[in-house]
Write an enzyme that holds these catalytic residues in place. Structure first.
Site, mmCIF file in Angstrom:
data_model
loop_
_atom_site.group_PDB
_atom_site.id
_atom_site.type_symbol
_atom_site.label_atom_id
_atom_site.label_comp_id
_atom_site.label_asym_id
_atom_site.label_seq_id
_atom_site.Cartn_x
_atom_site.Cartn_y
_atom_site.Cartn_z
ATOM 1 N N LYS A 176 31.770 -18.367 13.280
ATOM 2 C CA LYS A 176 31.044 -17.789 14.426
ATOM 3 C C LYS A 176 29.804 -18.642 14.661
ATOM 4 O O LYS A 176 28.824 -18.570 13.946
ATOM 5 C CB LYS A 176 30.628 -16.341 14.166
ATOM 6 C CG LYS A 176 30.115 -15.687 15.442
ATOM 7 C CD LYS A 176 29.079 -14.628 15.253
ATOM 8 C CE LYS A 176 27.676 -15.101 15.085
ATOM 9 N NZ LYS A 176 27.034 -15.769 16.249
ATOM 10 N N GLU A 251 21.435 -19.597 3.400
ATOM 11 C CA GLU A 251 20.552 -20.755 3.570
ATOM 12 C C GLU A 251 19.545 -20.363 4.643
ATOM 13 O O GLU A 251 19.925 -20.197 5.797
ATOM 14 C CB GLU A 251 21.429 -21.941 4.016
ATOM 15 C CG GLU A 251 20.718 -23.238 4.035
ATOM 16 C CD GLU A 251 20.038 -23.467 2.736
ATOM 17 O OE1 GLU A 251 18.811 -23.580 2.757
ATOM 18 O OE2 GLU A 251 20.731 -23.482 1.696
ATOM 19 N N CYS A 285 14.842 -26.023 9.470
ATOM 20 C CA CYS A 285 14.380 -25.202 8.347
ATOM 21 C C CYS A 285 13.608 -26.080 7.371
ATOM 22 O O CYS A 285 12.835 -25.576 6.567
ATOM 23 C CB CYS A 285 15.531 -24.465 7.689
ATOM 24 S SG CYS A 285 16.862 -25.495 7.177
ATOM 25 N N GLU A 386 7.180 -18.546 8.841
ATOM 26 C CA GLU A 386 7.892 -19.608 9.553
ATOM 27 C C GLU A 386 7.744 -19.422 11.063
ATOM 28 O O GLU A 386 7.949 -18.337 11.581
ATOM 29 C CB GLU A 386 9.386 -19.558 9.174
ATOM 30 C CG GLU A 386 10.177 -20.724 9.734
ATOM 31 C CD GLU A 386 11.621 -20.750 9.234
ATOM 32 O OE1 GLU A 386 12.278 -19.690 9.230
ATOM 33 O OE2 GLU A 386 12.090 -21.840 8.852
HETATM 34 C C1 UN1 Z 1 18.164 -27.427 8.872
HETATM 35 O O1 UN1 Z 1 17.071 -27.585 9.369
HETATM 36 O O2 UN1 Z 1 18.696 -26.297 8.886
HETATM 37 O O3 UN1 Z 1 17.251 -32.391 5.999
HETATM 38 C C2 UN1 Z 1 18.961 -28.510 8.276
HETATM 39 C C3 UN1 Z 1 17.248 -32.306 7.222
HETATM 40 C C4 UN1 Z 1 18.556 -32.282 7.956
HETATM 41 C C5 UN1 Z 1 19.172 -30.949 7.864
HETATM 42 C C6 UN1 Z 1 18.260 -29.826 8.296
HETATM 43 N N1 UN1 Z 1 19.441 -33.268 7.403
HETATM 44 O O4 UN1 Z 1 16.199 -32.215 7.843
#
Ligand code: UN1
Length: 496
Positions: A176, A251, A285, A386
């Site tokens: 999804k 995650e 993230c 965040e």
């Molecule tokens: C994310 O922001 O969910 O390490 C992943 C990084 C990328 C992946 C980010 N290769 O910034």
């Protein structure tokens, strides 16, 4: 103007949502540009997809892993051929600049190569039995039907981190995608289909988290859920999956710190900070959202950072000269605005940015200026929560130990960076920073697919993508083969 209408992919067929409703996918740089219409699915659609995946599992689990891996390799070749078109689709769909969407497609290409190699590995363990004439080993088995819930910020890379290891291990999938970015998931799955993936092995169900996502979490035939998204939603996903006895990989968010010591190469640290904080419009993230500055360099670093942040060109990511694209949607702009207000009220000093752009070329998009706050104290909300936008906080400190303490004093633990020329401090930081990822003299963003990806504390629940994904997408089976031709009782017949 007419726009394409997309359907769910269920058992190899493209089917509209049973309820018939759809969601419009708009270009965040220009809302008059409609990417397409995607199904708004509910439990009935999810059930069909899970049944299709269950059906396909019976044969897929028996396909030798090296053969499954060959499909990934063929899909990789197709992604290489299609890279430019898929990157453009992605920029139109979620806004980040072309250089970065090319990188996102490349990440899926890299993941395919890395995981395809695992098709000839998928190592188990052999170990001596405590009894004579008995053979003992542990082998990896697929989990079954897995549900994948993916975010909009890496709309091809993150689905590939989940789909490819799940597939090579012999699972079948229902994915999804985020409602903002279904097209990139379609493009990824289309490459797998064109590479020869049998019908039903991967199914796509589009729709909201509260309907399609929740139905996946509750479905009794889904054995595992892999989720990437916010900690607030992840906590809910984890609890709901646990109530249904599913394995779950979460995650989630970050509040990633870049620490700059007095002895750092300042220009390098500046390059890293700009890329970490404003790359992907701050919507990673792993984005740098706190910059911890040692007192000796703080003034110079701050002044240079602000000057460079002001220079960044904001606009439509399809324009190669643009450095910062739009935020993905209006809700993200509201979050950035809200946090700017929170930071101001807390007494932080806004040095640049702070506003959504709505004039002229920005009128039809969701743009937000790169924003820098100075005078931020570790206890302020702007230093702890965040934002997921182009908003960065500068915090000053005196000693290395203080920097580590401030970096760690948050709920999250994804990525961290330290800029220094002192090798002793670098290794101390590697040991002491509470995070799943630590960079030395490199920004908080930019993980490579073959290392473990994930975090500690509220960022994750202990699983890792990349190196570690196969542990989630397989289950161990212990195997004993007794060739003694007699009953041998463990713990009894061989006792002292
Ligand atoms: C994310 O922001 O969910 O390490 C992943 C990084 C990328 C992946 C980010 N290769 O910034």
């Amino acid at each position: 103007m007419s726009h394409p209408v997309y359907h769910n992919l269920i058992g190899g067929q493209w089917l509209p949502a049973a309820g018939g409703s759809t969601i419009l996918n708009l270009n965040p740089a220009d809302h008059t540009d409609v990417i397409g219409e995607f199904p708004a699915s509910h439990a009935e659609d999810v059930d069909r997809a899970v049944q299709a995946a269950r059906h396909a599992y019976a044969a897929w689990r028996l396909v030798p892993a090296p053969r499954r891996a060959e499909i990934l390799l063929r899909a990789r070749d197709l992604l290489v051929q299609r890279k430019e078109r898929l990157a453009k689709d992605m920029t139109r769909e979620m806004g980040k600049v072309l250089a970065e969407t090319r990188g996102d497609v490349q990440e899926a290409i890299d993941e395919a190569l890395y995981v395809a190699g695992e098709g000839r590995r998928l190592f188990g363990v052999t170990t001596p039995s405590e009894l004579q004439n008995k053979f003992a080993m542990s082998v990896r088995m697929p989990v079954g039907v897995v549900g994948l819930i993916t975010p909009w910020n890496f709309p091809m890379a993150i689905p590939s981190w989940k789909l490819f290891p799940a597939l090579v291990a012999g699972n079948t999938c229902v994915i999804k995608p985020a409602t903002d970015t279904p097209l990139s998931t379609y493009n990824l799955v289309q490459a797998l289909v064109d590479a020869g993936l049998p019908p039903g092995v991967v199914n796509i169900v589009c729709g909201s988290g509260s309907h399609a996502g929740a139905a996946l979490l509750d479905h009794p035939d889904v054995r595992a859920i892999s989720f990437t998204g916010s900690s607030a939603v992840g906590s809910h996903v984890g609890q709901r999956a646990a109530a249904n006895f599913k394995q779950v990989s979460l995650e989630m968010g970050g509040k990633n710190a870049q620490i700059v010591l007095d002895d750092a190469n300042l220009d390098l640290a500046l390059d890293g900070a700009l890329w970490g904080a404003f790359g992907t419009t701050g919507q990673r993230c792993t984005a740098t959202s706190r910059i911890l500055l040692q007192r000796g360099i703080a003034a110079e670093f701050t002044q240079k950072l602000v000057a460079r942040a002001r220079e960044l060109k904001i606009g439509n990511g399809l324009d190669e000269s643009v450095q910062v694209g739009p935020q993905v949607n209006a809700a993200q702009i509201e979050t950035s605005e809200r946090y700017v207000e929170i930071a101001r009220k807390e007494g932080a000093k806004m040095l640049c940015g702070g506003h959504a752009l709505r004039h002229d070329a920005y009128a039809h998009g969701t743009f937000f200026e790169p924003t820098v706050f100075a005078g931020v104290e570790p206890q302020m909300r702007i230093a702890r929560e965040e934002v997921f936008g182009p908003v960065v906080s500068l915090i000053e400190f005196d000693t290395f130990d203080q920097a580590i303490a401030i970096a760690n004093d948050i709920d999250y633990g994804l990525s961290t960076a330290l800029y220094t020329r002192d090798v002793n401090r670098a290794f101390a930081a590697i040991r002491d920073l509470e995070a799943g990822i630590t960079y030395i003299n490199a920004p908080t963003i930019g993980a490579e697919v073959h290392l473990p990806f994930g975090g500690v504390k509220h960022t994750g629940n202990g699983h890792r993508e990349g190196l570690g994904a196969l542990d989630f997408f397989t289950t161990w089976k212990a195997v004993y083969v007794d060739y003694s031709d007699k009953l041998q009782r463990a713990q009894i017949d061989n006792a002292e």
